[in-house]
Design an enzyme around this catalytic site. Sequence first.
Site, PDB file in Angstrom:
ATOM      1  N   SER A   3       0.840  -1.300  -0.122  1.00  0.00           N
ATOM      2  CA  SER A   3      -0.031   0.227  -0.087  1.00  0.00           C
ATOM      3  C   SER A   3       0.855   1.487  -0.146  1.00  0.00           C
ATOM      4  CB  SER A   3      -1.300   0.120   1.059  1.00  0.00           C
ATOM      5  OG  SER A   3      -1.703   0.934   0.830  1.00  0.00           O
TER       6      SER A   3
ATOM      7  N   ASP B 116      -2.746   6.272  -3.549  1.00  0.00           N
ATOM      8  CA  ASP B 116      -1.608   5.455  -3.140  1.00  0.00           C
ATOM      9  C   ASP B 116      -1.487   4.673  -4.160  1.00  0.00           C
ATOM     10  OD1 ASP B 116      -3.588   3.456  -3.209  1.00  0.00           O
ATOM     11  OD2 ASP B 116      -3.159   3.227  -1.269  1.00  0.00           O
TER      12      ASP B 116
ATOM     13  N   ASP C 228      -1.426   0.850  -4.554  1.00  0.00           N
ATOM     14  CA  ASP C 228      -1.963  -0.016  -4.938  1.00  0.00           C
ATOM     15  C   ASP C 228      -3.477   0.420  -5.807  1.00  0.00           C
ATOM     16  OD1 ASP C 228      -2.336   0.271  -2.918  1.00  0.00           O
ATOM     17  OD2 ASP C 228      -3.175  -1.662  -2.493  1.00  0.00           O
TER      18      ASP C 228
ATOM     19  N   ASP D   5      -5.792   1.785  -4.199  1.00  0.00           N
ATOM     20  CA  ASP D   5      -7.169   1.387  -3.314  1.00  0.00           C
ATOM     21  C   ASP D   5      -7.576   2.575  -2.349  1.00  0.00           C
ATOM     22  OD1 ASP D   5      -5.348   0.794  -1.505  1.00  0.00           O
ATOM     23  OD2 ASP D   5      -5.953  -0.676  -0.620  1.00  0.00           O
TER      24      ASP D   5
END
Length: 576
Positions: free
Chosen positions: A150, A302, A304, A306
Amino acid sequence: MIHIEPELLNRVNTWLTPSFDDDTQTQIKEMIASNPVGLKESFYKDLEFGTGGMRGVMGVGSNRINKYTLGRSTQGLSEYMLDYFPGETPKVAIAYDCRHNSKTLAKVVANVFSANGIEVFLFEDLRPTPELSFALKHLNCHCGIVLTASHNPPEYNGYKVYWQDGGQLVPPQDDAIVNKINNTEYANIKFKANESLINYIGKDIDNVFIDASLKNGSFNISQSAKDNLTIVFTSLHGTSITLVPETLKRAGYKNVHIVKEQEVPNGDFPTVASPNPEEPAALKMALELAEEVNADIVIGTDPDCDRLGVAVRNSENKLQLLNGNQTMVAMTDFLLKQWKSNGNIKGEEFIASTIVSTPMMSALANAYQVDCKIVLTGFKWIAKLIKDFNTLNFIGGGEESFGFMVGDFVRDKDAVTSTLLACEIAAQAKANGSSFFNELINLYVSHGFYKERLISLTKKGIEGAQEIKQMMIDARENPLKVVNGSKIVKIDDYQLSISKNLITGEETTIDIPKSNVLIYKTEDGSQIALRPSGTEPKIKFYISVNTKLDNVSAFKATEQKLESKIDAIVKDMKLA
């Protein structure tokens, strides 16, 4: 000679056997000789599954992300799947982000699954996490894996596990799988791939995902309204660059300015101290570009993809960063309005949020006569609601940490569709002579002005973990009685599953899974939640205050009053 504790030595010696490659053994021997502190940090425990799966620093050792810790987890998961789905050939989808070693580690994971007779659908290159959740369901897979850490620093990576419904692991699968992994020996990991079971996926899944995103996140906004909206977008060197610009383009948004310096995926995140849209500094370059092009809205995601951070023009036409709670209530209200105007609210709908997010979500639900379900921190619990209440319609929901989910076609927070939704809100508001920010103020007038702040204290390493543990013990054994002159009237202890009314002495059971969270509620309606992070070396304090907002013109003065109140709470609790 350096002294090594016997228990630690046993752990280390396991990694000095032929099951581990020469390079790994060489690095361990170097730590034994010259880095005892690093050796202890690398081996004093096994990496644990937290709220977001397994996440940690990359390197050798049982407390690090490497081919062996991921291989062991995958071997245990493979054996569990083969037992859980007898007579089937289980299928798994795998995605990964821009971090160092993600592509290599994803292939290692694919190899282990295939070596165990499990069919693999591996993305050919980096992709957003929400697309993995979607692909898992679209391809009728039994399980999904994302290699990501993340928004953690560059030295981190991680391993998130998803189940058949597209959501992250929840009980009872999580404990059963962890037990299976813990009982897996490193020597039993099957690393030799069965390449015939590994399928590569990419553009074909991108197209159906974007179609689904458009179906769920775009509404009847005129083309002229879209043409009149100027957007700045940054992927912060992450995976969103693969999908977000194309999704906005297909939705009809033409004035999209991408921060070029942050466009190329890069695991070093060279232009930011932290690739976290919760941190204002992460969006600095995007805000500067927005001033150059006179943008209406700025969005950053961010690594990734999400979470998303949003900045919009405030009442003084200055760009202002919204917090996760503000974005969440604006998005939720917009969705509720759409459902209501289409005649789709029939008493079988719900929205969702988490115990540390703004109480304003419940106020919105009451106004639209839908249910608001409150769960533990982490989108896996929101995804579980959709599965548990499958006769109800999920409209949308989120959490304070910059995550939001639109509908149930993805079962995790989804910055692709949420970015589109934010632009839809801004475009419609501007076309109506308003703005995203003004719409938010109107919500405060209608439902109450809720203001939140998050205080995070970082405590690294073994000593830090112990310090965080002690802080929670102290908060339970010696609870606060007064905060900023207001009595504590209720304490919700999610570890003990007890809600205690301090006025009447009455105790009631909290009917959601146990978690190490403590929430104080005061006489004046303020709320303070204490929670150690499940994925970072932090303890977090979530502060929420509220009051009435009589009219739009009183916004600034009322906001300052609430900010001062939070400042006083922070000072009183010695958090600054």
